[in-house]
Design a protein around this motif. Structure first.
Motif, PDB file in Angstrom:
ATOM      1  N   UNK A 190      40.002  81.346  87.611  1.00  0.00           N
ATOM      2  CA  UNK A 190      39.104  81.046  89.024  1.00  0.00           C
ATOM      3  C   UNK A 190      38.265  79.840  89.030  1.00  0.00           C
ATOM      4  N   UNK A 191      38.434  79.263  87.940  1.00  0.00           N
ATOM      5  CA  UNK A 191      37.674  77.765  87.939  1.00  0.00           C
ATOM      6  C   UNK A 191      36.335  77.976  87.618  1.00  0.00           C
ATOM      7  N   UNK A 192      35.742  79.081  87.319  1.00  0.00           N
ATOM      8  CA  UNK A 192      34.351  79.383  86.928  1.00  0.00           C
ATOM      9  C   UNK A 192      34.016  78.754  85.546  1.00  0.00           C
ATOM     10  N   UNK A 193      34.974  78.767  84.610  1.00  0.00           N
ATOM     11  CA  UNK A 193      34.978  78.040  83.477  1.00  0.00           C
ATOM     12  C   UNK A 193      36.008  77.149  83.237  1.00  0.00           C
ATOM     13  N   UNK A 194      36.008  76.417  82.498  1.00  0.00           N
ATOM     14  CA  UNK A 194      36.798  75.277  82.175  1.00  0.00           C
ATOM     15  C   UNK A 194      38.041  75.511  81.175  1.00  0.00           C
ATOM     16  N   UNK A 195      37.831  76.345  80.149  1.00  0.00           N
ATOM     17  CA  UNK A 195      38.818  76.858  79.481  1.00  0.00           C
ATOM     18  C   UNK A 195      38.240  78.086  78.860  1.00  0.00           C
ATOM     19  N   UNK A 196      39.289  78.817  77.946  1.00  0.00           N
ATOM     20  CA  UNK A 196      38.905  79.792  76.900  1.00  0.00           C
ATOM     21  C   UNK A 196      39.936  79.574  75.900  1.00  0.00           C
ATOM     22  N   UNK A 197      39.180  79.906  74.703  1.00  0.00           N
ATOM     23  CA  UNK A 197      40.035  79.921  73.647  1.00  0.00           C
ATOM     24  C   UNK A 197      39.775  80.937  72.240  1.00  0.00           C
ATOM     25  N   UNK A 198      40.755  81.434  71.588  1.00  0.00           N
ATOM     26  CA  UNK A 198      40.606  82.516  70.638  1.00  0.00           C
ATOM     27  C   UNK A 198      41.494  81.887  69.581  1.00  0.00           C
ATOM     28  N   UNK A 199      41.156  81.565  68.406  1.00  0.00           N
ATOM     29  CA  UNK A 199      42.035  81.192  67.325  1.00  0.00           C
ATOM     30  C   UNK A 199      42.429  82.162  66.340  1.00  0.00           C
ATOM     31  N   UNK A 200      42.235  83.378  66.558  1.00  0.00           N
ATOM     32  CA  UNK A 200      42.882  84.546  65.703  1.00  0.00           C
ATOM     33  C   UNK A 200      44.192  84.970  66.343  1.00  0.00           C
ATOM     34  N   UNK A 241      45.269  81.622  71.150  1.00  0.00           N
ATOM     35  CA  UNK A 241      45.215  81.479  72.670  1.00  0.00           C
ATOM     36  C   UNK A 241      44.238  80.175  73.208  1.00  0.00           C
ATOM     37  N   UNK A 242      45.202  79.047  73.879  1.00  0.00           N
ATOM     38  CA  UNK A 242      44.100  78.246  74.674  1.00  0.00           C
ATOM     39  C   UNK A 242      44.437  78.050  75.792  1.00  0.00           C
ATOM     40  N   UNK A 243      43.464  78.412  77.003  1.00  0.00           N
ATOM     41  CA  UNK A 243      43.906  78.357  78.258  1.00  0.00           C
ATOM     42  C   UNK A 243      42.883  77.592  78.898  1.00  0.00           C
ATOM     43  N   UNK A 244      43.297  76.814  80.208  1.00  0.00           N
ATOM     44  CA  UNK A 244      42.362  75.954  80.841  1.00  0.00           C
ATOM     45  C   UNK A 244      43.123  75.005  81.942  1.00  0.00           C
ATOM     46  N   UNK A 245      42.344  74.244  82.521  1.00  0.00           N
ATOM     47  CA  UNK A 245      43.079  73.495  83.583  1.00  0.00           C
ATOM     48  C   UNK A 245      43.086  72.003  82.834  1.00  0.00           C
ATOM     49  N   UNK A 246      42.107  71.208  83.257  1.00  0.00           N
ATOM     50  CA  UNK A 246      42.366  69.775  82.930  1.00  0.00           C
ATOM     51  C   UNK A 246      41.705  69.822  81.220  1.00  0.00           C
ATOM     52  N   UNK A 247      41.239  70.924  80.820  1.00  0.00           N
ATOM     53  CA  UNK A 247      40.577  70.674  79.481  1.00  0.00           C
ATOM     54  C   UNK A 247      41.496  71.045  78.672  1.00  0.00           C
ATOM     55  N   UNK A 248      42.620  71.735  79.044  1.00  0.00           N
ATOM     56  CA  UNK A 248      43.534  72.342  77.813  1.00  0.00           C
ATOM     57  C   UNK A 248      43.970  71.083  76.801  1.00  0.00           C
ATOM     58  N   UNK A 249      44.496  70.190  77.387  1.00  0.00           N
ATOM     59  CA  UNK A 249      44.971  69.096  76.298  1.00  0.00           C
ATOM     60  C   UNK A 249      43.877  68.424  75.528  1.00  0.00           C
ATOM     61  N   UNK A 250      42.593  68.120  76.112  1.00  0.00           N
ATOM     62  CA  UNK A 250      41.594  67.746  75.182  1.00  0.00           C
ATOM     63  C   UNK A 250      41.107  68.889  73.970  1.00  0.00           C
ATOM     64  N   UNK A 251      41.148  69.929  74.544  1.00  0.00           N
ATOM     65  CA  UNK A 251      40.956  71.186  73.405  1.00  0.00           C
ATOM     66  C   UNK A 251      41.976  71.265  72.424  1.00  0.00           C
ATOM     67  N   UNK A 252      43.028  71.214  72.702  1.00  0.00           N
ATOM     68  CA  UNK A 252      44.117  71.211  71.879  1.00  0.00           C
ATOM     69  C   UNK A 252      44.252  70.061  70.732  1.00  0.00           C
ATOM     70  N   UNK A 253      43.915  68.827  71.410  1.00  0.00           N
ATOM     71  CA  UNK A 253      43.750  67.676  70.580  1.00  0.00           C
ATOM     72  C   UNK A 253      42.591  67.596  69.591  1.00  0.00           C
ATOM     73  N   UNK A 254      41.359  68.523  69.906  1.00  0.00           N
ATOM     74  CA  UNK A 254      40.364  68.270  69.249  1.00  0.00           C
ATOM     75  C   UNK A 254      40.598  69.301  67.967  1.00  0.00           C
ATOM     76  N   UNK A 255      41.309  70.591  68.067  1.00  0.00           N
ATOM     77  CA  UNK A 255      41.603  71.439  66.947  1.00  0.00           C
ATOM     78  C   UNK A 255      41.968  70.761  65.688  1.00  0.00           C
ATOM     79  N   UNK A 256      41.780  71.234  64.661  1.00  0.00           N
ATOM     80  CA  UNK A 256      42.330  70.722  63.319  1.00  0.00           C
ATOM     81  C   UNK A 256      43.737  71.134  63.309  1.00  0.00           C
TER      82      UNK A 256
END
Length: 256
Positions: A190-200, A241-256
């Motif tokens: 809904x565009x209220x947040x740019x992304x969400x993630x859970x790493x487990x 899970x990583x979910x987002x719009x324009x932020x998905x790729x930057x988040x994925x790239x920032x993860x170890x």
């Protein structure tokens, strides 16, 4: 019988909301699941029973996977199945928060084709059908195009911010939290947040509906390593899970 799978899920979600809100008002009995799997209430079980009876009667050739039903290998032999979390955010439900939801999805050969996330106490019904876009209470929704980590708002739990998870230490985005994983994904759609993630490792029923709602809202949802999310696995978990719009790729790239 509703004409489409999505119609079926919408009607079932609203019926689930009626049952859950009645229990919510009366402080239902609570038990702890074995092996530290968290709490379950009589509301979870009542909703699960209703959904299983209603949905499986309407689509007898579909399989069934639910957090509150003992899993069996039978679902692995079906082309389509329901993936259901009767109440996602049970702790929020117990604590009298409004941030719990009903999460209902249908998967076909590993891909989600119809999905509903319903928060009855907030009167929010998120829905999507593959190829048909995503909606909130009938109105189209879309993810954000924000691509700057430092300027973004991300839904995540505190353990996800441990520097060990990140290539160059945790980013400085603003972290937020909601109890229900399904609700987190819906808020991203809904565009209220740019992304969400859970790493487990993440149960399929927590994220099945949200995966389609995010992707039909022009977003991207993958595992923590960027792999496509596939459902109806023999062990019904995915690798974060990583979910987002324009932020998905930057988040994925920032993860170890």
């Amino acid at each position: 019988m509703p004409a489409t799978d999505l119609d079926l899920l919408v009607d079932a979600a609203r019926a689930a909301g009626d049952i859950a809100t009645a229990h919510f008002a009366e402080s239902p009995e609570v038990w702890d699941k074995p092996d530290g799997a968290g709490p379950v209430t009589e509301a979870d079980l009542a909703v699960d029973t209703m959904l299983r009876n209603t949905l499986c009667a309407a689509r007898p050739d579909y399989g069934w996977l639910s957090e509150e039903t003992e899993d069996t290998p039978a679902r692995l032999t079906t082309d389509r199945l329901f993936i259901v979390d009767p109440i996602d955010g049970t702790r929020a439900f117990i604590e009298k928060s409004k941030d719990w939801s009903h999460s209902l999805a249908i998967a076909q050969r590993g891909e989600i084709t119809a999905a509903v996330i319903y928060l009855p106490l907030r009167d929010l019904l998120f829905a999507a059908q593959k190829g048909g876009g995503a909606t909130l209470n009938g109105a189209p929704i879309t993810t954000t195009v924000q691509a700057s980590l430092d300027a973004s708002n991300v839904l995540a739990t505190r353990p996800n911010m441990d520097p060990k998870h990140w290539e160059n230490g945790a980013p400085s985005f603003k972290r937020h939290f909601r109890s229900s994983l399904a609700y987190r994904m819906a808020l991203v759609a809904n565009g209220q947040f740019d992304a969400m993630l859970t790493l487990r490792p993440t149960w399929e029923w927590d994220i099945a509906a949200g995966t389609l709602i995010v992707t039909e809202a022009a977003g991207t949802a993958t595992t923590r390593k960027g792999a496509p999310l596939r459902f109806n696995n023999p062990h019904p978990q995915v690798d974060g899970v990583i979910a987002g719009g324009g932020l998905h790729a930057p988040l994925l790239a920032a993860l170890a």
